[in-house]
Design an enzyme around this catalytic site. Sequence first.
Site, mmCIF file in Angstrom:
data_model
loop_
_atom_site.group_PDB
_atom_site.id
_atom_site.type_symbol
_atom_site.label_atom_id
_atom_site.label_comp_id
_atom_site.label_asym_id
_atom_site.label_seq_id
_atom_site.Cartn_x
_atom_site.Cartn_y
_atom_site.Cartn_z
ATOM 1 N N CYS A 130 5.990 -66.326 29.186
ATOM 2 C CA CYS A 130 6.856 -65.590 28.272
ATOM 3 C C CYS A 130 7.033 -64.144 28.748
ATOM 4 O O CYS A 130 6.169 -63.592 29.421
ATOM 5 C CB CYS A 130 6.345 -65.544 26.838
ATOM 6 S SG CYS A 130 5.963 -67.163 26.172
ATOM 7 N N ARG A 146 9.976 -65.571 33.668
ATOM 8 C CA ARG A 146 8.715 -65.861 32.994
ATOM 9 C C ARG A 146 8.845 -67.013 32.005
ATOM 10 O O ARG A 146 7.866 -67.404 31.370
ATOM 11 C CB ARG A 146 8.211 -64.612 32.265
ATOM 12 C CG ARG A 146 8.066 -63.407 33.157
ATOM 13 C CD ARG A 146 7.668 -62.196 32.359
ATOM 14 N NE ARG A 146 6.320 -62.322 31.858
ATOM 15 C CZ ARG A 146 5.238 -61.938 32.507
ATOM 16 N NH1 ARG A 146 5.348 -61.386 33.683
ATOM 17 N NH2 ARG A 146 4.048 -62.102 31.988
ATOM 18 N N TRP A 182 8.298 -69.361 27.371
ATOM 19 C CA TRP A 182 7.893 -70.554 28.097
ATOM 20 C C TRP A 182 6.931 -71.269 27.154
ATOM 21 O O TRP A 182 5.858 -70.754 26.838
ATOM 22 C CB TRP A 182 7.196 -70.170 29.397
ATOM 23 C CG TRP A 182 6.804 -71.350 30.227
ATOM 24 C CD1 TRP A 182 7.616 -72.102 31.018
ATOM 25 C CD2 TRP A 182 5.492 -71.909 30.355
ATOM 26 N NE1 TRP A 182 6.887 -73.105 31.620
ATOM 27 C CE2 TRP A 182 5.591 -73.005 31.243
ATOM 28 C CE3 TRP A 182 4.241 -71.597 29.811
ATOM 29 C CZ2 TRP A 182 4.499 -73.791 31.599
ATOM 30 C CZ3 TRP A 182 3.151 -72.385 30.171
ATOM 31 C CH2 TRP A 182 3.288 -73.456 31.061
ATOM 32 N N ASN A 209 3.113 -62.688 24.395
ATOM 33 C CA ASN A 209 2.926 -63.409 25.658
ATOM 34 C C ASN A 209 1.431 -63.667 25.797
ATOM 35 O O ASN A 209 0.645 -62.743 25.742
ATOM 36 C CB ASN A 209 3.450 -62.547 26.823
ATOM 37 C CG ASN A 209 2.946 -63.013 28.182
ATOM 38 O OD1 ASN A 209 2.667 -62.212 29.052
ATOM 39 N ND2 ASN A 209 2.827 -64.298 28.386
ATOM 40 N N GLY A 210 1.059 -64.935 25.972
ATOM 41 C CA GLY A 210 -0.354 -65.285 26.101
ATOM 42 C C GLY A 210 -0.651 -66.525 25.288
ATOM 43 O O GLY A 210 0.272 -67.239 24.870
ATOM 44 N N GLU A 259 2.729 -78.141 50.824
ATOM 45 C CA GLU A 259 3.680 -77.134 50.356
ATOM 46 C C GLU A 259 5.104 -77.702 50.323
ATOM 47 O O GLU A 259 5.852 -77.455 49.373
ATOM 48 C CB GLU A 259 3.588 -75.873 51.237
ATOM 49 C CG GLU A 259 4.580 -74.769 50.920
ATOM 50 C CD GLU A 259 4.527 -74.267 49.485
ATOM 51 O OE1 GLU A 259 3.602 -74.611 48.736
ATOM 52 O OE2 GLU A 259 5.460 -73.533 49.090
ATOM 53 N N LYS A 274 7.350 -77.939 46.904
ATOM 54 C CA LYS A 274 8.686 -77.330 46.810
ATOM 55 C C LYS A 274 9.704 -78.367 46.342
ATOM 56 O O LYS A 274 10.523 -78.131 45.466
ATOM 57 C CB LYS A 274 9.064 -76.789 48.187
ATOM 58 C CG LYS A 274 9.717 -75.480 48.294
ATOM 59 C CD LYS A 274 8.920 -74.233 48.114
ATOM 60 C CE LYS A 274 7.996 -74.140 46.953
ATOM 61 N NZ LYS A 274 7.117 -73.026 46.975
ATOM 62 N N GLU A 290 9.215 -79.349 42.595
ATOM 63 C CA GLU A 290 9.503 -78.376 41.539
ATOM 64 C C GLU A 290 10.986 -78.078 41.360
ATOM 65 O O GLU A 290 11.403 -77.766 40.255
ATOM 66 C CB GLU A 290 8.692 -77.090 41.704
ATOM 67 C CG GLU A 290 9.040 -76.223 42.885
ATOM 68 C CD GLU A 290 8.222 -74.927 42.889
ATOM 69 O OE1 GLU A 290 7.854 -74.493 43.976
ATOM 70 O OE2 GLU A 290 7.966 -74.356 41.829
ATOM 71 N N HIS A 320 -5.141 -96.174 53.646
ATOM 72 C CA HIS A 320 -6.269 -96.537 52.786
ATOM 73 C C HIS A 320 -5.832 -96.772 51.341
ATOM 74 O O HIS A 320 -6.612 -96.569 50.413
ATOM 75 C CB HIS A 320 -7.364 -95.472 52.867
ATOM 76 C CG HIS A 320 -7.958 -95.364 54.242
ATOM 77 N ND1 HIS A 320 -8.749 -96.352 54.783
ATOM 78 C CD2 HIS A 320 -7.820 -94.433 55.215
ATOM 79 C CE1 HIS A 320 -9.097 -96.018 56.014
ATOM 80 N NE2 HIS A 320 -8.534 -94.847 56.302
ATOM 81 N N LYS A 348 7.924 -68.235 36.652
ATOM 82 C CA LYS A 348 7.473 -67.598 37.897
ATOM 83 C C LYS A 348 6.036 -67.075 37.802
ATOM 84 O O LYS A 348 5.285 -67.160 38.747
ATOM 85 C CB LYS A 348 8.421 -66.448 38.238
ATOM 86 C CG LYS A 348 8.090 -65.718 39.521
ATOM 87 C CD LYS A 348 8.776 -66.356 40.689
ATOM 88 C CE LYS A 348 8.373 -65.771 42.018
ATOM 89 N NZ LYS A 348 8.239 -66.821 43.028
HETATM 90 C C1 F6R Z 1 5.505 -72.738 43.617
HETATM 91 C C2 F6R Z 1 4.997 -71.539 42.972
HETATM 92 C C3 F6R Z 1 3.710 -71.628 42.251
HETATM 93 C C4 F6R Z 1 2.898 -70.347 42.477
HETATM 94 C C5 F6R Z 1 1.628 -70.365 41.619
HETATM 95 C C6 F6R Z 1 0.763 -69.149 41.893
HETATM 96 O O1 F6R Z 1 6.703 -72.485 44.272
HETATM 97 O O2 F6R Z 1 5.612 -70.515 43.009
HETATM 98 O O3 F6R Z 1 2.977 -72.756 42.619
HETATM 99 O O4 F6R Z 1 2.577 -70.272 43.825
HETATM 100 O O5 F6R Z 1 1.990 -70.399 40.282
HETATM 101 O O6 F6R Z 1 1.466 -67.984 41.619
HETATM 102 P P1 F6R Z 1 0.974 -66.585 42.170
HETATM 103 O O7 F6R Z 1 1.094 -66.627 43.645
HETATM 104 O O8 F6R Z 1 1.876 -65.597 41.531
HETATM 105 O O9 F6R Z 1 -0.458 -66.429 41.750
#
Ligand code: F6R
Length: 588
Positions: free
Chosen positions: A2, A27, A71, A95-96, A461, A465, A468, A484, A583
Site C-alpha cells: 500500500c 505499491r 495492495w 500501510n502495514g 530468475e 519473470k 509474474e 527424477h 513493487k
Molecule cells: C520480481 C521482483 C520481486 C523482488 C522481491 C524483493 O521481479 O521484483 O521478486 O525482487 O520482492 O524485492 P527487493 O529487492 O525490493 O527487496
Amino acid sequence: MCGIVGYYGSENAAPVLLKGLEKLEYRGYDSAGIALLENGNLRVVRKKGRVSELFNVKDMSGKLGIGHTRWATHGAPSETNAHPHVYGRFAVVHNGIIENDFALKEECRSRGEVFSSETDSEVIAHLLEFYYEGNFLTAVKSTVERLKGSYALAILCADCEGIILARKSSPLVVGSGNGGLFAASDISAIAAQGVDIYTLEDGEFALLATEITFFDGNLKRISKEKIEYDAEDETPDKKGYRHFMRKEMAEIPAVLGKSVCDFTAAKYREFYRVLKQTEQIQIVACGTAYHSGLCAKHAIESLCRVPVEVCIASEYRYSNPIVRPYTLALAVSQSGETADTLAAAEIAKSKGAYLVAVTNVPYSTITRLADYVLPTNAGREVAVAATKSFNAQLALLYSIASALDKAKGGAGFFDEILSLPEKVKCAEEACEEVRAWVPHFLGARSVFFLGRGADYATSLEGSLKLKEITYLPSEGYPAGELKHGTLALVDSSTPVVAVLTQKSVADKTMNAVHEVYARGAKVFLITCFEEYTSRKEVTASLLLPECKEEFTPILSVLPLQALAYYVSIARGNNPDKPRNLAKSVTVE
Ligand code: F6R
C-alpha cells in the site's frame, strides 16, 4: 504494501493527493481513496481499482487531506475495504499489517461498535475515537501503543486542522516546500525541486499543521535533518518507451558502469578491512534479489573459495540461523524496504554478522539498519518486475567477489568485470531476436527453464519473470534433476528454455535437452557456444558473447527478461503492473 499520502497547503488537496498516489501505485493498485477535511467536515471517496478511478474527485475543495492506494492483505479488493477508513471523527490510511486486529476488534465490538470492512486497518480508526479526549496527538499515541505489527499511518481528525503521522516498520517520509506540507510512503510521491524531505523513524510522530513538528515516542519534540535526494531520479518518465519495464531493460548496459566498483578508494577502507577477515558470507534476500544472491554464490565460491549461504529472507528469519564468527551478511534488496529482508538482516546483525546493505534506494530503511551500505546505483526502477536492478546487483556482487579475492591475497578479476558493460550491450541488442519465439509460448500449458550451476540460478530468475508478468505456469529447474520426477510434466505443449553458458557442464545440460526433445518439447537455447545452436533438438537459439563463466548470468538473464516482456504484451497484459503484485513488499 500500500501507498499513503498526505497534504496540507495552499492548493486544493485532491489533485496533489492523486498525483502522489499515482506515483505510489507500484505499491499496490487494488483500490484507491482520499479523505478531505474542510471546516470540520470529513469527505471520503473510495473506489475499487486504480487511482485513475478517482479522477472525477479532482475538483473537490479542501486544502487538507490524506490518500491511499491499496495492495489487499485482509479482505478482497473492493470499495468497502478501500482506505481511508472512517470512524467517528477520524479518517485513517494505513500501510502495514496489524497482527492483533482480531482481539482489538472483539474489544471494540464488546463496546457495541460495528465494523464496515474486513480490513485490519479499520480498527485503528475505532481505537482513535475511543482514546480521543480532546487531544489528537495523545489519542494517536495511545492507539499505536495497542497495535502489534507494522504501520505507516496518516490520520485526520475532524476537530483539528492537521495530519498526524506515525510509523513502525513501514516507510514514511514528510516534506515541506512549494507552499505545502506533504507526507508519503516514499520520496517519489512528493519529490520536486524545492521540497525539503525528512524521514520518520520507528516510534516517531509528525504533525503537519502550520509547519511540520516531529515528536519522539514520548511526544517530546525532536528536530531532524533534511535528506539529500535527486529530484530528477525520483520523478521518472518512460522516455518514449511503451512500458517502464522495456525502458529499464534498455538502461542495463549504462547502469552497469555505475554499479561496478573496485573498492580501492579510501572511503572503502572499512569494508576492505571486513573482507580481509571474512570467513563466510550469508546472503539474505527475496525474489529476484535472492536469485542474484544465488548467482553471486556461484561466482564467489568458484573464484574466492569462501563459502556462501544464500537464504530466502522469510525462511531465515524464523529458522534460528547459525551465524559463525567473521560472517559477512549481505542483505540484498532493490527497495531496501522488503519486510522479510529487513527482519532477516536484523537477525544476522544481532547474531554478530557484519551487515552490508546492497540496495538501490538511498535512505531506505535497510540503509539505517546496516553497518555498511553499498548502493547498486541502477536509478529508480518503476516496473514491478525487477530487471535493471538485478543486473546491477550482479555487477556489484561480482565486484565484491573481486575485492574479496584481493583482500585474501589474490589478484582479483576487476578487469573482467569492467568488460561486462560492453558485453551486456551486445547481448541486449541481440535480445530482440526472442520476439520470434513468442508464438510458441502463448498457448503453453507450462514452461520450463533448465540449467546447471549458475545457469540454474538464471533459470530461476527467467521463470520468475515469466510467471509474474505473463501468468503462465513455469518452473526453473536444475537440468540434471528433471528426470527424477518432473519430466512427467513435459509434453509437446511445454516449451523448454535451456540456458547453457557453463562450458564444463554444457554437454550434461544437453542430456536434459535430449530428454525433453524426445518427449515432444520445443527447445529454445540461450548459449555462449555456437556449436550447440545448430543441434537438431534446438528450435531456436540466441548466441551470447563469450564471457568468464562465473559472470554469464549478467548476460544470459537479458533474453529471459525480454522473453517475459514480449510474451506478456502478446497476452494483453500490462507488464509494468502485473496482477496481485506490488513493487515494494513491506508486509510479511
Ligand atoms: C520480481 C521482483 C520481486 C523482488 C522481491 C524483493 O521481479 O521484483 O521478486 O525482487 O520482492 O524485492 P527487493 O529487492 O525490493 O527487496
